[in-house]
Design an enzyme around this catalytic site. Structure first.
Site, PDB file in Angstrom:
ATOM      1  N   GLU A  73       0.836  -1.206   0.000  1.00 37.45           N
ATOM      2  CA  GLU A  73       0.000   0.000   0.000  1.00 37.45           C
ATOM      3  C   GLU A  73       0.873   1.258   0.000  1.00 37.45           C
ATOM      4  O   GLU A  73       0.556   2.240  -0.683  1.00 37.45           O
ATOM      5  CB  GLU A  73      -0.929  -0.017   1.214  1.00 37.45           C
ATOM      6  N   GLU A  80       1.519   6.358  -7.152  1.00 39.81           N
ATOM      7  CA  GLU A  80       0.445   7.280  -7.527  1.00 39.81           C
ATOM      8  C   GLU A  80       0.903   8.729  -7.426  1.00 39.81           C
ATOM      9  O   GLU A  80       0.603   9.547  -8.293  1.00 39.81           O
ATOM     10  CB  GLU A  80      -0.773   7.066  -6.634  1.00 39.81           C
TER      11      GLU A  80
END
Length: 124
Positions: A73, A80
């Site tokens: 994560e 991102e």
């Protein structure tokens, strides 16, 4: 710079690398709902493991799953943000990179759930 100063500088950089890592974890926790969900589930899994008296081996597996999930994560968030830094406009390759990273997280999450179910089912 003498040897003593160089050693102090190396230790300072080493210490600061931990500071940067913790900062990244806390920033991600504050900003990313999915990371918050994973941390919450981690707490629940640990409470469940204590209640069910997981074996040492089961704890090792669970800790690898939880650590891997949180690490995935964090990497997804990093990717991102880098993509967003490079382009604010829609680009098919940017979308593809983000989707692939999210897919990696999703696959690991599914694997973790399946393994978790197998471990927990041994206690009933």
């Amino acid at each position: 710079m003498d040897l003593k100063d160089r050693r102090i500088s190396e230790w300072k950089r080493f210490y600061e690398s931990f500071k940067f890592a913790w900062s990244g974890i806390f920033q991600t926790f504050k900003a990313e709902r999915n990371f918050q969900i994973h941390v919450f589930i981690t707490v629940l899994v640990c409470i469940g493991g204590l209640a069910l008296h997981f074996t040492k081996f089961e704890w090792i597996v669970i800790l690898f799953l939880v650590g891997g999930m949180l690490a995935f994560e964090l990497m997804n968030t990093a990717l991102e943000r880098v993509v967003d830094l490079v382009t604010k406009e829609f680009h098919p390759l940017a979308k593809s990179a983000k989707d692939a990273a999210a897919g990696a997280v999703f696959i690991y999450a599914i694997l973790s759930v399946i393994i978790g179910i197998i471990i927990v089912s041994n206690h009933f």
